[in-house]
Design a protein around this motif. Structure first.
Motif, PDB file in Angstrom:
ATOM      1  N   CYS A  43      -3.587  -3.777  -2.358  1.00 18.66           N
ATOM      2  CA  CYS A  43      -3.081  -4.537  -3.694  1.00 18.66           C
ATOM      3  C   CYS A  43      -2.934  -4.276  -5.313  1.00 18.66           C
ATOM      4  N   ALA A  57      -0.567  -2.190  -6.173  1.00 18.34           N
ATOM      5  CA  ALA A  57       0.546  -2.685  -6.652  1.00 18.34           C
ATOM      6  C   ALA A  57       1.008  -3.174  -8.223  1.00 18.34           C
ATOM      7  N   TYR A  62       1.385  -6.517 -10.631  1.00 19.64           N
ATOM      8  CA  TYR A  62       0.262  -7.514  -9.840  1.00 19.64           C
ATOM      9  C   TYR A  62      -1.144  -7.720 -10.190  1.00 19.64           C
ATOM     10  N   THR A  74       7.184  -8.110  -3.773  1.00 17.52           N
ATOM     11  CA  THR A  74       6.652  -9.454  -3.720  1.00 17.52           C
ATOM     12  C   THR A  74       6.343  -8.583  -2.358  1.00 17.52           C
ATOM     13  N   VAL A 126       4.738  -5.804  -1.755  1.00 21.20           N
ATOM     14  CA  VAL A 126       3.265  -6.029  -1.050  1.00 21.20           C
ATOM     15  C   VAL A 126       3.454  -6.431  -0.086  1.00 21.20           C
TER      16      VAL A 126
END
Length: 267
Positions: free
Chosen positions: A187, A190, A193, A246, A249
């Protein structure tokens, strides 16, 4: 079982569970809802569509058909509270913002709710448990990814804006710590985000109950801020422009999960 759940068997040791994606209502629930609830806020909108690449990865998928307004599949059957702060129960009585879900005296009867437990909650969990057992028997281990989403701002539940990707591992009890660290790193890579591990969302009943790393079953919940793939106001439209990055990810998360399993257990 098509009325209650949608299940697809995969070919890798990963099951993606989607317990709050359903929109079907029973007659009793539909008749009693307040006007504000009729658009089905608090639904994990479009989650099966967001994860529709799961078949390419070989993952099994399990999705609810009934709304959480009927019965919440991510709560224990005895309705033991999961959080000390504001939350909703097995049979929700309020919306996330605290508004009563039903008009006065119009909640489903105890008999109706007992039927929902037997006819909707139990089959979902039987299917989930059976698939995890099959995966463990075939591969020696099983990976469970519980897929959720929520409006990015719910003042009654949390302050300010929710991080984009909220991973929950029951404070480290539902999966190996090195797996949680690997997913959080995915995460963090990314760009654009935000992310959190075991913040406001630590995982619900499914993550807590089925995640048993000592028995080679590792469970992780993802609570995704809905602003990353859809409009957060009715009619809750899916936004392909937001969803495409999204999904990339999420795909990296799932591929990281599978890669960790192969490294840890072989195969």
């Amino acid at each position: 079982m098509d009325e209650v759940l949608s299940f697809s068997r995969g070919r890798v040791p990963l099951l993606i569970s989607m317990p709050h994606a359903g929109t079907r209502l029973t007659d009793e629930v539909e008749a009693g809802l307040v006007e504000q609830a009729r658009s089905l806020p608090d639904t994990d909108w479009h989650i099966p569509r967001l994860y529709d690449f799961a078949a390419e990865l070989g993952a099994s998928t399990l999705a609810a058909q009934y709304s959480r307004f009927v019965i919440d599949l991510n709560r224990p059957a005895d309705d033991t509270p999961l959080y000390a702060s504001a939350t909703t129960g097995l049979f929700p009585e309020t919306l996330f913002d605290g508004t009563p879900l039903f008009r006065p005296g119009q909640q489903p009867s105890a008999a109706a709710r007992a039927d929902y437990l037997a006819r909707i909650w139990t089959p979902y969990h039987q299917c989930l448990a059976a698939e995890l057992a099959r995966l463990k028997a075939e591969f020696g281990y099983a990976l469970l990814f519980d897929a959720h989403s929520i409006c990015s701002r719910v003042p009654r539940l949390f302050d300010g804006r929710l991080p984009d990707f909220n991973l929950g591992t029951h404070s480290g009890a539902s999966c190996a710590p090195e797996l949680a660290a690997r997913l959080q790193a995915s995460c963090a890579r990314a760009e654009g985000y935000s992310q959190a591990l075991n913040g406001r969302f630590k995982g619900g009943h499914i993550t807590r109950h089925y995640g048993r790393p000592g028995e080679q079953v590792h469970a992780v919940q993802l609570e995704l801020a809905q602003c990353n793939y859809m409009d957060e106001q009715p009619p809750y439209a899916y936004r392909s422009d937001l969803a495409a990055p999204t999904r990339a990810v999420i795909r990296d998360l799932l591929e990281t999960l599978l890669a960790w399993g192969r490294e840890r257990y072989g195969g």
